[in-house]
Motif scaffolding. Structure first.
Motif, PDB file in Angstrom:
ATOM      1  N   HIS A 123       1.100  -1.438  -0.396  1.00 38.85           N
ATOM      2  CA  HIS A 123      -0.270   0.092   0.035  1.00 38.85           C
ATOM      3  C   HIS A 123       1.008   1.343  -0.252  1.00 38.85           C
ATOM      4  O   HIS A 123       1.624   1.325   0.170  1.00 38.85           O
ATOM      5  CB  HIS A 123      -0.942   0.387   1.066  1.00 38.85           C
ATOM      6  CG  HIS A 123      -1.603  -1.185   1.816  1.00 38.85           C
ATOM      7  ND1 HIS A 123      -2.868  -1.724   0.657  1.00 38.85           N
ATOM      8  CD2 HIS A 123      -1.714  -2.425   2.244  1.00 38.85           C
ATOM      9  CE1 HIS A 123      -3.372  -2.858   1.422  1.00 38.85           C
ATOM     10  NE2 HIS A 123      -2.721  -2.348   2.586  1.00 38.85           N
ATOM     11  N   HIS A 126      -3.284   3.937   3.290  1.00 35.84           N
ATOM     12  CA  HIS A 126      -3.189   3.234   5.325  1.00 35.84           C
ATOM     13  C   HIS A 126      -2.711   4.181   5.874  1.00 35.84           C
ATOM     14  O   HIS A 126      -1.636   3.023   6.850  1.00 35.84           O
ATOM     15  CB  HIS A 126      -2.816   1.933   4.707  1.00 35.84           C
ATOM     16  CG  HIS A 126      -4.209   0.997   3.935  1.00 35.84           C
ATOM     17  ND1 HIS A 126      -4.993  -0.392   4.644  1.00 35.84           N
ATOM     18  CD2 HIS A 126      -4.146   1.019   2.724  1.00 35.84           C
ATOM     19  CE1 HIS A 126      -5.027  -0.954   4.046  1.00 35.84           C
ATOM     20  NE2 HIS A 126      -5.868  -0.125   2.661  1.00 35.84           N
ATOM     21  N   ASP A 133      -8.998  -2.694   4.644  1.00 36.56           N
ATOM     22  CA  ASP A 133      -9.157  -3.354   3.538  1.00 36.56           C
ATOM     23  C   ASP A 133     -10.327  -4.446   3.704  1.00 36.56           C
ATOM     24  O   ASP A 133     -10.019  -5.328   4.811  1.00 36.56           O
ATOM     25  CB  ASP A 133      -8.096  -4.424   3.050  1.00 36.56           C
ATOM     26  CG  ASP A 133      -7.110  -3.153   1.582  1.00 36.56           C
ATOM     27  OD1 ASP A 133      -7.933  -1.829   0.925  1.00 36.56           O
ATOM     28  OD2 ASP A 133      -5.876  -2.931   1.517  1.00 36.56           O
ATOM     29  N   HIS A 223     -11.200  -7.328  -3.212  1.00 38.55           N
ATOM     30  CA  HIS A 223     -11.410  -6.842  -1.820  1.00 38.55           C
ATOM     31  C   HIS A 223     -11.689  -4.908  -2.075  1.00 38.55           C
ATOM     32  O   HIS A 223     -11.685  -4.678  -3.678  1.00 38.55           O
ATOM     33  CB  HIS A 223     -10.095  -6.570  -0.844  1.00 38.55           C
ATOM     34  CG  HIS A 223      -9.474  -5.535  -2.062  1.00 38.55           C
ATOM     35  ND1 HIS A 223      -8.450  -6.020  -2.361  1.00 38.55           N
ATOM     36  CD2 HIS A 223      -8.932  -4.491  -0.745  1.00 38.55           C
ATOM     37  CE1 HIS A 223      -7.331  -4.671  -2.142  1.00 38.55           C
ATOM     38  NE2 HIS A 223      -8.083  -3.203  -1.911  1.00 38.55           N
ATOM     39  N   HIS A 225     -11.524  -1.120  -0.668  1.00 38.00           N
ATOM     40  CA  HIS A 225     -11.049  -0.108  -0.064  1.00 38.00           C
ATOM     41  C   HIS A 225     -11.800   0.788   0.840  1.00 38.00           C
ATOM     42  O   HIS A 225     -12.487   1.399   0.173  1.00 38.00           O
ATOM     43  CB  HIS A 225      -9.711   0.259  -0.702  1.00 38.00           C
ATOM     44  CG  HIS A 225      -8.816   1.812   0.199  1.00 38.00           C
ATOM     45  ND1 HIS A 225      -7.707   0.688   0.087  1.00 38.00           N
ATOM     46  CD2 HIS A 225      -9.178   2.876   0.583  1.00 38.00           C
ATOM     47  CE1 HIS A 225      -7.088   2.200   0.848  1.00 38.00           C
ATOM     48  NE2 HIS A 225      -8.689   3.166   1.058  1.00 38.00           N
TER      49      HIS A 225
HETATM   50 ZN   LIG Z   1      -6.287  -0.613   0.664  1.00 39.91          ZN
END
Ligand SMILES: [Zn+2]
Length: 288
Positions: A123, A126, A133, A223, A225
């Motif tokens: 990343h 973050h 995530d 996923h 975010h």
């Molecule tokens: Zn992320």
């Protein structure tokens, strides 16, 4: 920002806060094996978000429990399960909403390092305790989740290999999960693959207001975010630009399926320059 990615002006306008959004997937410079990754504990004091999600840190971060109602935190060996209390509350609320709908668990991926800051892998954002995530694949139990996520490969993509549409794996569980995240009042925006945004635009009936928070981006097919807004207790937190009005289902989304958007960038991915961190982060780093 010196990143050069081919984007139309309308897309830049439509993807407000693009500079920070770019940081979602920009490669890390080798020099970024930073001291932040070596820190094992949060700093002392009240929670304090400092700087931006792609250039910041967090003081007094809280630890996400390994499991809670409706969720399981995965890949704990990465030691990226720290965040602002608002983020932990969001995850808890998401888990409870999931628990009301379904007996399978939400798998929660990376938050931030104990004091945030640059990570050595995965990343650019973050960094300040406001990002998390969430995997689209649900898990029948914490043990099953840990078995699945022990592997280096990620859970399966929800998008077809041509990148145009969602795959047969996409369904009601995934749609409700992302809708429930987007409806949470602490959430500022969510990044997800353009094919998933397209599916949400087509499937949503009635109130479409929450779709505005769901922004298309590359990757993010297994996923999504989630990024929270700056908390009221953190005056040094830097917000992204506000989102444009509308549900984001029009021309800006269509651009992601254009030839221009889909062609690989020339010369390989550029390396992002290392910005100067907010001065207040040095005190967070040195607190022992
Ligand atoms: Zn992320």
């Amino acid at each position: 920002m010196s990143i050069t990615i081919s984007l139309t002006p309308s897309t830049i306008k439509g993807s407000a806060g693009l500079g920070l959004a770019l940081a979602l997937c920009a490669p890390l410079a080798p020099a970024l094996a930073s001291p932040w990754g070596a820190i094992t504990q949060p700093s002392s004091g009240a929670p304090q978000v400092i700087g931006a999600t792609a250039n910041g840190c967090i003081g007094g971060a809280e630890i996400l429990p390994a499991t809670g109602p409706g969720y399981v935190s995965v890949r704990r060996f990465r030691n990226r399960y720290y965040g602002h209390p608002n983020l932990l509350r969001f995850i808890s609320d998401l888990g409870r909403a999931q628990q009301r709908r379904h007996d399978q668990l939400v798998m929660v991926g990376d938050l931030s390092q104990p004091r945030g800051g640059r990570m050595s892998s995965s990343h650019r954002s973050h960094q300040n305790g406001l990002d998390v995530d969430i995997w689209f694949t649900l898990a029948p139990s914490p043990a099953a989740a840990n078995r699945l996520m022990d592997k280096t490969t990620d859970p399966p993509s929800m998008v077809r290999s041509d990148g145009l549409f969602v795959s047969e794996r996409w369904g009601e569980n995934q749609r409700l999960l992302i809708e429930s995240a987007a409806r949470h009042p602490a959430v500022d925006r969510i990044f997800v693959n353009a094919a998933i945004k397209r599916a949400l635009c087509e499937e949503t009936r009635g109130d479409r207001g929450w779709l505005r928070k769901v922004r298309p981006w590359r990757g993010h097919d297994a996923h999504f975010h989630v990024r929270l807004a700056c908390p009221s207790d953190s005056p040094q937190c830097v917000m992204q630009d506000p989102l444009p009005p509308g549900d984001g289902c029009g021309a800006d989304l269509a651009w992601w399926f254009s030839e221009e958007a889909r062609k690989p960038s020339k010369g390989g991915a550029p390396t992002a320059p290392e910005p100067v961190m907010p001065a207040a982060c040095q005190a967070v780093l040195r607190d022992f």
